[in-house]
Design a protein around this motif. Structure first.
Motif, mmCIF file in Angstrom:
data_model
loop_
_atom_site.group_PDB
_atom_site.id
_atom_site.type_symbol
_atom_site.label_atom_id
_atom_site.label_comp_id
_atom_site.label_asym_id
_atom_site.label_seq_id
_atom_site.Cartn_x
_atom_site.Cartn_y
_atom_site.Cartn_z
ATOM 1 N N ALA A 1 9.736 -6.885 47.148
ATOM 2 C CA ALA A 1 10.568 -5.835 47.743
ATOM 3 C C ALA A 1 10.027 -4.450 47.406
ATOM 4 C CB ALA A 1 12.007 -5.968 47.259
ATOM 5 N N ALA A 2 9.558 -4.273 46.187
ATOM 6 C CA ALA A 2 9.025 -2.969 45.772
ATOM 7 C C ALA A 2 7.804 -2.595 46.603
ATOM 8 C CB ALA A 2 8.673 -2.998 44.284
ATOM 9 N N GLU A 3 6.907 -3.551 46.796
ATOM 10 C CA GLU A 3 5.720 -3.279 47.601
ATOM 11 C C GLU A 3 6.098 -3.032 49.059
ATOM 12 O OE1 GLU A 3 2.882 -6.396 46.974
ATOM 13 O OE2 GLU A 3 2.204 -5.539 45.056
ATOM 14 N N ALA A 4 7.059 -3.802 49.545
ATOM 15 C CA ALA A 4 7.507 -3.615 50.930
ATOM 16 C C ALA A 4 8.116 -2.228 51.115
ATOM 17 C CB ALA A 4 8.515 -4.696 51.303
ATOM 18 N N PHE A 5 8.844 -1.751 50.111
ATOM 19 C CA PHE A 5 9.462 -0.433 50.228
ATOM 20 C C PHE A 5 8.415 0.680 50.241
ATOM 21 C CE2 PHE A 5 11.346 3.384 48.231
ATOM 22 C CZ PHE A 5 12.224 3.712 49.260
ATOM 23 N N VAL A 6 7.442 0.601 49.347
ATOM 24 C CA VAL A 6 6.393 1.626 49.332
ATOM 25 C C VAL A 6 5.628 1.607 50.655
ATOM 26 C CG1 VAL A 6 4.281 2.421 48.205
ATOM 27 C CG2 VAL A 6 6.206 1.631 46.822
ATOM 28 N N ASN A 7 5.365 0.420 51.181
ATOM 29 C CA ASN A 7 4.706 0.326 52.488
ATOM 30 C C ASN A 7 5.583 0.917 53.593
ATOM 31 O OD1 ASN A 7 2.394 -0.909 51.492
ATOM 32 N ND2 ASN A 7 3.200 -2.977 51.775
ATOM 33 N N PHE A 8 6.895 0.707 53.476
ATOM 34 C CA PHE A 8 7.821 1.222 54.487
ATOM 35 C C PHE A 8 7.804 2.751 54.524
ATOM 36 C CE2 PHE A 8 12.109 2.444 55.993
ATOM 37 C CZ PHE A 8 12.098 1.793 57.225
ATOM 38 N N LEU A 9 7.569 3.370 53.377
ATOM 39 C CA LEU A 9 7.510 4.833 53.331
ATOM 40 C C LEU A 9 6.390 5.393 54.205
ATOM 41 C CD1 LEU A 9 8.056 5.427 49.497
ATOM 42 C CD2 LEU A 9 9.748 5.668 51.330
ATOM 43 N N LEU A 10 5.412 4.562 54.515
ATOM 44 C CA LEU A 10 4.269 4.988 55.324
ATOM 45 C C LEU A 10 4.441 4.681 56.810
ATOM 46 C CD1 LEU A 10 1.521 3.735 52.863
ATOM 47 C CD2 LEU A 10 2.030 6.132 53.365
ATOM 48 N N THR A 11 5.523 4.012 57.175
ATOM 49 C CA THR A 11 5.738 3.662 58.578
ATOM 50 C C THR A 11 6.145 4.902 59.373
ATOM 51 O OG1 THR A 11 8.091 3.156 58.241
ATOM 52 C CG2 THR A 11 6.503 1.343 57.942
ATOM 53 N N PRO A 12 5.883 4.907 60.683
ATOM 54 C CA PRO A 12 6.309 6.043 61.508
ATOM 55 C C PRO A 12 7.796 6.344 61.373
ATOM 56 C CG PRO A 12 4.786 4.662 62.736
ATOM 57 C CD PRO A 12 5.071 3.936 61.452
ATOM 58 N N GLU A 13 8.616 5.308 61.238
ATOM 59 C CA GLU A 13 10.060 5.498 61.114
ATOM 60 C C GLU A 13 10.409 6.342 59.887
ATOM 61 O OE1 GLU A 13 14.074 2.687 61.361
ATOM 62 O OE2 GLU A 13 12.146 1.802 60.796
ATOM 63 N N ALA A 14 9.830 5.980 58.741
ATOM 64 C CA ALA A 14 10.099 6.736 57.513
ATOM 65 C C ALA A 14 9.424 8.101 57.553
ATOM 66 C CB ALA A 14 9.623 5.944 56.301
ATOM 67 N N GLN A 15 8.226 8.157 58.103
ATOM 68 C CA GLN A 15 7.504 9.427 58.178
ATOM 69 C C GLN A 15 8.236 10.448 59.051
ATOM 70 O OE1 GLN A 15 4.068 10.365 56.767
ATOM 71 N NE2 GLN A 15 5.136 9.009 55.342
ATOM 72 N N GLU A 16 8.896 9.978 60.094
ATOM 73 C CA GLU A 16 9.705 10.878 60.929
ATOM 74 C C GLU A 16 10.865 11.467 60.126
ATOM 75 O OE1 GLU A 16 9.422 12.252 63.733
ATOM 76 O OE2 GLU A 16 8.044 11.077 64.958
ATOM 77 N N ILE A 17 11.440 10.663 59.254
ATOM 78 C CA ILE A 17 12.534 11.166 58.420
ATOM 79 C C ILE A 17 12.010 12.201 57.430
ATOM 80 C CG2 ILE A 17 14.197 10.529 56.625
ATOM 81 C CD1 ILE A 17 14.582 7.888 58.149
ATOM 82 N N PHE A 18 10.863 11.922 56.835
ATOM 83 C CA PHE A 18 10.262 12.925 55.952
ATOM 84 C C PHE A 18 10.014 14.229 56.720
ATOM 85 C CE2 PHE A 18 8.678 9.348 53.100
ATOM 86 C CZ PHE A 18 9.414 9.744 51.998
ATOM 87 N N ALA A 19 9.486 14.108 57.944
ATOM 88 C CA ALA A 19 9.228 15.302 58.759
ATOM 89 C C ALA A 19 10.525 16.047 59.063
ATOM 90 C CB ALA A 19 8.519 14.910 60.053
ATOM 91 N N LYS A 20 11.570 15.299 59.344
ATOM 92 C CA LYS A 20 12.884 15.900 59.606
ATOM 93 C C LYS A 20 13.343 16.746 58.427
ATOM 94 C CE LYS A 20 17.712 14.362 59.905
ATOM 95 N NZ LYS A 20 18.585 13.160 59.974
ATOM 96 N N HIS A 21 12.989 16.306 57.223
ATOM 97 C CA HIS A 21 13.387 17.026 56.014
ATOM 98 C C HIS A 21 12.329 18.034 55.566
ATOM 99 C CE1 HIS A 21 17.167 14.933 55.052
ATOM 100 N NE2 HIS A 21 16.608 13.910 55.684
ATOM 101 N N GLY A 22 11.375 18.325 56.448
ATOM 102 C CA GLY A 22 10.439 19.412 56.191
ATOM 103 C C GLY A 22 9.130 19.041 55.547
ATOM 104 N N PHE A 23 8.925 17.752 55.231
ATOM 105 C CA PHE A 23 7.651 17.320 54.665
ATOM 106 C C PHE A 23 6.608 17.194 55.774
ATOM 107 C CE2 PHE A 23 10.696 15.728 51.534
ATOM 108 C CZ PHE A 23 10.074 16.026 50.331
ATOM 109 N N ARG A 24 5.362 17.422 55.435
ATOM 110 C CA ARG A 24 4.264 17.199 56.370
ATOM 111 C C ARG A 24 3.880 15.717 56.303
ATOM 112 N NH1 ARG A 24 0.653 22.540 57.093
ATOM 113 N NH2 ARG A 24 2.373 24.046 56.925
#
Length: 355
Positions: free
Chosen positions: A282-305
Motif C-alpha cells: 500500500a505504501a508503494e502504491a500510494f507513492v506511485n499514486f502521487l505521480l499519477t495525472p489525477e494526483a498531479q492535477e490536485i497538486f497543481a490546483k493547490h499551486g504546486f508545479r
C-alpha cells in the motif's frame, strides 16, 4: 417390554446428545470459519501512516480519499490513514526518532537523506518517478494587496523599513529553500557583475535581507499564518502557498524574483516501518499514486508545479519561468549546501551570529 422401553429411551437420549454435540461442533466450525474470514479481512484492511511536511497538507488531504477509493476498487479492502503534518526538518527528525510513518512527504531531498542515514529508507528511493520528487515550486515574494512597498526583487528586501518574514531553516525545509534562493540570488548578482560567483558577496546580500526579518517561525505554514495575521510587509515563501490562498480569494500579490531557485519536493516509502507494519504494498502504491495525472492535477490546483509533464503543460500558463531560475546544483548540490550554509560554522549561522 420394560427393558426394551428403557433401552429405547436411553437410545433416544444418546442420539439426542449426539445431535446436540454435532450441532455444537458444526456451529463451532462455522464460527471458526467466520472468525478466520474476519481475521483475514482485518489483516487485509489497514491503516497507512503518513508523515508529511506542513505545506503539503491541503493537497495531501484531498488526494488521500481518491487513493483509498482506488485501493478499494483494486483490492476490495479498506484503507484508512493516520496523518501527521510538521515542518519538514521536524518531521524528518520525528521519523528518525521513532515516529513510525509508512510514507513520508518532505520539503527537500536532504530531509529524506536523514532517514537513509538512519537506516529507515533505502538509498534507492530516488529511482522512483522524477528522481523521487512528486512536486516542484519556486521561491517567491508575497506582498499585501497592490504591493504597497513596490517590491520587485530580493534586493528590495534589503531596503530600510521593509519587514520580512521567512521561517527558521533549523526546523523548516521550506526555510532552507528560502535561504538558498536569497543566497543563490546573491551569487547570481556577483556573477553578473564580476564574471564569477562571489560567496562573500552572496553572504553580504543574505545578511542585508536577514537584517529586516521580523520573525523566524517554526515552519513555512506557520510563517504564512503569521503573514495572514498581519505580521510583516512581505513574505519569502513557496509560490504554491500564495497561489492556493489567492485562489481562495485572499488579496495577495506574487512577486517572482528574476533570480530564484527551483524547489523539488520528495516522497518516499519509509521501508523499515512499512515492512514492520506489513503495509509495503500500500505504501508503494500510494507513492506511485502521487505521480499519477489525477494526483498531479490536485497538486497543481493547490499551486504546486507538477512533475508530470502533460499536467504541467496543461497548467504552465499559471507558472511563469523566471529568467534566472536555478536549481540546487547551481549551489553545488545538497551536500555542499549543507556544509557551506547550514553546518555549525556555515554561512547561515555566521549571519545569525553577525560575523
Amino acid at each position: 417390554m420394560r427393558l426394551g422401553m428403557k433401552h429405547f429411551i436411553r437410545s433416544r437420549q444418546l442420539h439426542g446428545w449426539l445431535a446436540v454435540l454435532l450441532l455444537a461442533l458444526t456451529i463451532s466450525g462455522c464460527g471458526s470459519e467466520g472468525n478466520r474470514t474476519a481475521d483475514s479481512k482485518s489483516t487485509s484492511d489497514m491503516t497507512l501512516v503518513i508523515g508529511s511536511y506542513s505545506v503539503a497538507k491541503d493537497a495531501v488531504e484531498e488526494i488521500l480519499p481518491l487513493f483509498a477509493e482506488k485501493w478499494k476498487a483494486e483490492t476490495g479492502h479498506t484503507i484508512t490513514f493516520q496523518q501527521s503534518y510538521e515542518a519538514s526538518g521536524t518531521q524528518a527528525r520525528a521519523i528518525a526518532g521513532g515516529f513510525e510513518a509508512d510514507v513520508t512527504l518532505l520539503a527537500m531531498e536532504g530531509d529524506v537523506d536523514k532517514l537513509v542515514d538512519a537506516g529507515l529508507v533505502k538509498p534507492s528511493w530516488k529511482e522512483r518517478g522524477e528522481g523521487g520528487m512528486v512536486t516542484r515550486s519556486i521561491v517567491v515574494i508575497g506582498t499585501r494587496e497592490g504591493n504597497p512597498k513596490g517590491i520587485k526583487n530580493f534586493a528590495d528586501l534589503t531596503k530600510p523599513g521593509i519587514k520580512v518574514l521567512y521561517p527558521n531553516p533549523k526546523t523548516s525545509g521550506g526555510a532552507q529553500w528560502d535561504i538558498n534562493a536569497i543566497y543563490g540570488a546573491g551569487l547570481k548578482q556577483s556573477e553578473e557583475k564580476e564574471g564569477v560567483k562571489d560567496p562573500a558577496a552572496a553572504k553580504s546580500f543574505l545578511t542585508s535581507v536577514h537584517a529586516n526579518v521580523e520573525s523566524l517561525d517554526k515552519s513555512g505554514r506557520a510563517s504564512m499564518a503569521a503573514f495572514e495575521y498581519g505580521v510583516g510587509d512581505v513574505i519569502v515563501t513557496y509560490e504554491n502557498e500564495l497561489l492556493a490562498r489567492i485562489a481562495q480569494g485572499v488579496k495577495y500579490e506574487v512577486v517572482i524574483p528574476k533570480d530564484t531557485i527551483l524547489i523539488e519536493n520528495p516522497a518516499a516509502v519509509v521501508d523499515k516501518y512499512a515492512d514492520k507494519h506489513g503495509t509495503r504494498e500500500a505504501a508503494e502504491a500510494f507513492v506511485n499514486f502521487l505521480l499519477t495525472p489525477e494526483a498531479q492535477e490536485i497538486f497543481a490546483k493547490h499551486g504546486f508545479r507538477p512533475v508530470d509533464q502533460e499536467v504541467y503543460e496543461a497548467n504552465k500558463s499559471r507558472f511563469p519561468v523566471p529568467q534566472g531560475l536555478f536549481d540546487i546544483s547551481y549551489l553545488g548540490g545538497w551536500d555542499k549546501v549543507r556544509s557551506t550554509l547550514y553546518s555549525k560554522r556555515g554561512v547561515w549561522y555566521q549571519v545569525l551570529a553577525g560575523i
